[in-house]
Each structure stands twice: as C-alpha cells, then as structure tokens.
Design a protein around this motif. Sequence first.
Motif, PDB file in Angstrom:
ATOM      1  N   HIS A   1       0.801  -1.309  -0.039  1.00  0.00           N
ATOM      2  CA  HIS A   1      -0.149   0.038   0.048  1.00  0.00           C
ATOM      3  C   HIS A   1       0.722   1.227  -0.089  1.00  0.00           C
ATOM      4  N   GLY A   2       2.058   1.281   0.056  1.00  0.00           N
ATOM      5  CA  GLY A   2       2.940   2.489   0.086  1.00  0.00           C
ATOM      6  C   GLY A   2       3.092   2.853   1.698  1.00  0.00           C
ATOM      7  N   PHE A   3       3.826   3.949   1.839  1.00  0.00           N
ATOM      8  CA  PHE A   3       4.070   4.442   3.115  1.00  0.00           C
ATOM      9  C   PHE A   3       2.886   5.180   3.602  1.00  0.00           C
ATOM     10  N   SER A   4       2.231   6.226   2.803  1.00  0.00           N
ATOM     11  CA  SER A   4       1.286   7.042   3.120  1.00  0.00           C
ATOM     12  C   SER A   4       0.091   6.154   3.063  1.00  0.00           C
ATOM     13  N   GLY A   5      -0.191   5.307   2.527  1.00  0.00           N
ATOM     14  CA  GLY A   5      -1.413   4.358   2.471  1.00  0.00           C
ATOM     15  C   GLY A   5      -1.303   3.324   3.499  1.00  0.00           C
ATOM     16  N   THR A   6      -0.355   3.192   4.109  1.00  0.00           N
ATOM     17  CA  THR A   6      -0.433   2.321   5.253  1.00  0.00           C
ATOM     18  C   THR A   6      -0.608   2.826   6.960  1.00  0.00           C
ATOM     19  N   SER A   7      -1.620   2.640   7.613  1.00  0.00           N
ATOM     20  CA  SER A   7      -1.726   3.102   8.871  1.00  0.00           C
ATOM     21  C   SER A   7      -1.097   2.417   9.723  1.00  0.00           C
ATOM     22  N   LEU A   8      -0.951   2.884  11.094  1.00  0.00           N
ATOM     23  CA  LEU A   8      -0.095   2.310  12.149  1.00  0.00           C
ATOM     24  C   LEU A   8      -1.333   1.364  12.671  1.00  0.00           C
ATOM     25  N   ARG A   9      -2.477   1.577  12.581  1.00  0.00           N
ATOM     26  CA  ARG A   9      -3.546   0.696  12.783  1.00  0.00           C
ATOM     27  C   ARG A   9      -3.747  -0.528  12.063  1.00  0.00           C
ATOM     28  N   GLN A  10      -3.310  -0.258  10.865  1.00  0.00           N
ATOM     29  CA  GLN A  10      -3.137  -1.863   9.994  1.00  0.00           C
ATOM     30  C   GLN A  10      -1.865  -2.457  10.305  1.00  0.00           C
ATOM     31  N   VAL A  11      -1.059  -1.978  10.752  1.00  0.00           N
ATOM     32  CA  VAL A  11       0.421  -2.426  11.101  1.00  0.00           C
ATOM     33  C   VAL A  11       0.096  -3.182  12.269  1.00  0.00           C
ATOM     34  N   THR A  12      -0.448  -2.593  13.315  1.00  0.00           N
ATOM     35  CA  THR A  12      -0.819  -3.372  14.609  1.00  0.00           C
ATOM     36  C   THR A  12      -1.850  -4.403  14.449  1.00  0.00           C
ATOM     37  N   SER A  13      -2.722  -4.295  13.586  1.00  0.00           N
ATOM     38  CA  SER A  13      -3.596  -5.348  13.254  1.00  0.00           C
ATOM     39  C   SER A  13      -2.977  -6.603  12.772  1.00  0.00           C
ATOM     40  N   ARG A  14      -2.117  -6.439  11.653  1.00  0.00           N
ATOM     41  CA  ARG A  14      -1.262  -7.259  10.967  1.00  0.00           C
ATOM     42  C   ARG A  14      -0.491  -8.116  11.834  1.00  0.00           C
ATOM     43  N   ALA A  15       0.344  -7.152  12.860  1.00  0.00           N
ATOM     44  CA  ALA A  15       1.253  -7.864  13.866  1.00  0.00           C
ATOM     45  C   ALA A  15       0.730  -8.332  15.181  1.00  0.00           C
ATOM     46  N   ASP A  16      -0.667  -8.029  15.256  1.00  0.00           N
ATOM     47  CA  ASP A  16      -1.303  -8.664  16.501  1.00  0.00           C
ATOM     48  C   ASP A  16      -0.609  -7.894  17.638  1.00  0.00           C
ATOM     49  N   VAL A  17      -0.277  -6.793  17.655  1.00  0.00           N
ATOM     50  CA  VAL A  17       0.085  -6.024  18.641  1.00  0.00           C
ATOM     51  C   VAL A  17      -0.942  -4.650  19.076  1.00  0.00           C
ATOM     52  N   ASN A  18      -0.591  -4.266  20.119  1.00  0.00           N
ATOM     53  CA  ASN A  18      -1.352  -2.582  20.412  1.00  0.00           C
ATOM     54  C   ASN A  18      -0.538  -1.413  19.962  1.00  0.00           C
ATOM     55  N   ILE A  19      -0.895  -0.460  19.877  1.00  0.00           N
ATOM     56  CA  ILE A  19      -0.143   0.718  19.468  1.00  0.00           C
ATOM     57  C   ILE A  19       1.054   0.972  20.320  1.00  0.00           C
ATOM     58  N   ALA A  20       0.625   0.730  21.513  1.00  0.00           N
ATOM     59  CA  ALA A  20       1.677   0.876  22.605  1.00  0.00           C
ATOM     60  C   ALA A  20       2.988   0.176  22.261  1.00  0.00           C
ATOM     61  N   ALA A  21       2.771  -0.925  21.726  1.00  0.00           N
ATOM     62  CA  ALA A  21       4.070  -1.787  21.342  1.00  0.00           C
ATOM     63  C   ALA A  21       4.804  -1.009  20.365  1.00  0.00           C
ATOM     64  N   VAL A  22       4.047  -0.430  19.432  1.00  0.00           N
ATOM     65  CA  VAL A  22       4.790   0.251  18.351  1.00  0.00           C
ATOM     66  C   VAL A  22       5.655   1.619  18.674  1.00  0.00           C
ATOM     67  N   ASN A  23       4.691   2.310  19.584  1.00  0.00           N
ATOM     68  CA  ASN A  23       5.402   3.424  19.966  1.00  0.00           C
ATOM     69  C   ASN A  23       6.522   3.062  20.905  1.00  0.00           C
ATOM     70  N   TYR A  24       6.571   2.131  21.842  1.00  0.00           N
ATOM     71  CA  TYR A  24       7.690   1.667  22.472  1.00  0.00           C
ATOM     72  C   TYR A  24       9.093   1.334  21.789  1.00  0.00           C
ATOM     73  N   HIS A  25       8.590   0.563  20.708  1.00  0.00           N
ATOM     74  CA  HIS A  25       9.696   0.104  19.901  1.00  0.00           C
ATOM     75  C   HIS A  25      10.343   1.085  18.839  1.00  0.00           C
ATOM     76  N   PHE A  26       9.338   1.848  18.249  1.00  0.00           N
ATOM     77  CA  PHE A  26       9.877   2.765  17.189  1.00  0.00           C
ATOM     78  C   PHE A  26       9.666   4.256  17.432  1.00  0.00           C
ATOM     79  N   GLY A  27       8.599   4.523  18.263  1.00  0.00           N
ATOM     80  CA  GLY A  27       8.375   6.096  18.647  1.00  0.00           C
ATOM     81  C   GLY A  27       7.515   6.743  17.563  1.00  0.00           C
ATOM     82  N   SER A  28       7.571   6.540  16.414  1.00  0.00           N
ATOM     83  CA  SER A  28       6.785   7.063  15.189  1.00  0.00           C
ATOM     84  C   SER A  28       6.860   6.203  14.089  1.00  0.00           C
ATOM     85  N   LYS A  29       6.004   6.595  13.126  1.00  0.00           N
ATOM     86  CA  LYS A  29       5.903   5.975  11.905  1.00  0.00           C
ATOM     87  C   LYS A  29       7.145   6.016  11.211  1.00  0.00           C
TER      88      LYS A  29
END
Length: 204
Positions: free
Chosen positions: A23-51
């Motif tokens: 979907h590209g960078f702009s076409g992908t949301s963090l919500r889609q990433v968390t759903s695919r990875a089966d994690v919550n948004i806090a895990a993305v923020n913890y490991h990466f901080g930002s998109k």
Amino acid sequence: MTGQQFSTKERILGAAEELFAQHGFSGTSLRQVTSRADVNIAAVNYHFGSKENLVNEVFRRRMDVMSAQRLDRLRAALADHPAQLEPILAAFVEPALDMAQDRHGGALIRVIARAYAEKNEGLRKFLSDQYGHVQREFARALSTCVPHLDKEQLYWRLDFLGGALTYAMADFGLIKRPAGVSEAEHRRHAARELIRFSAAGFKA
C-alpha cells in the motif's frame, strides 16, 4: 532484549514491510500494522516511537546486512584484484541480488520501488545518512579503474547502476527464469550480465 521483545519487534517490522510493499508508506496506517502484527499501538510506540522511525527500521534490518556484505566483498576485491573493474562491480551487485533471492527480501524490493514512486524525502535522507558511505567507498574504488571519468560522470553511472540493479532485483524484465533453472542460478546469470553491461558503461 528478551525473547518476547524480540518477537514483538520482529512481528511489527515484518507486518510493516508487507503492508508498505502493498500500500505504500502514506497508504499504510499504524492501525493496519498493529492489526497485522497482532500488537497494540503502545508496542509500536515503545519500539519505534513514530511511523517515520518504523519506516527507517524496516530498511535498516535488511540494508545493514547488505551494506556490510558489500564492503567486505569490496575489500576482498581490492586486495585480490587491484584496479580491476568487474570484481568491484560484483561486490556491489551480488549481495543485493542474493538478498532479493531470500524469501524475506522480496517484500523489501517492493518497498524500495514504493520509496522511488512516492519520493519520500525523509527516507531518502535517512538512507543517504546511513548508507551514503557505502556508495562513496565504491565510487573511490571505481575511480581508480576509470580515471577518464570526472566525479560527476562517475556518480551518474553509479546512479544508473543502482537503478538497473533495483530493476534486476525485482525480476520485472523480459528475461524470465527458464524451466529447470534454479532461482539461485537465474540470479547468478542476472548478476553476470549486469556486471558486464555496467562495466561497458563505466568504460565508455
């Protein structure tokens, strides 16, 4: 890093890589990433901080390995075949095609294509800052083989090599893998042809 942390981080990176490829960078949301990875948004923020950091890390986990392999191969080429053009080009080309053959590398190739298409300036700056030294090392090595080229000509041709290599990595061209030929042999053949083609271009 614990096994659980490693597993979570890798799941996020794998999910992001696949979604960015689709979907590209702009076409992908963090919500889609968390759903695919089966994690919550806090895990993305913890490991990466930002998109933006997540995008960068998707590249880093592949590019670090490839860049190290390129530089190792370059040092060996300069030691074993001083001032010879094709071994230097092989050091640049072959690790990239090996990565493309890896089952995990295919998604990254599509992500690279997305980066070109979307003109992601933040990503371009990150790649230049992190891996520009690799290009400069190869430029210095190549300059000894083609002293008739000025710096601008040399960098144009190195740029064209990078574009042709990306195309070859995507296996999008007219030449398809023949029946009965392994993927590894097909990639080796592609590398040989690209190295010969590029050598002629640098010598011209």
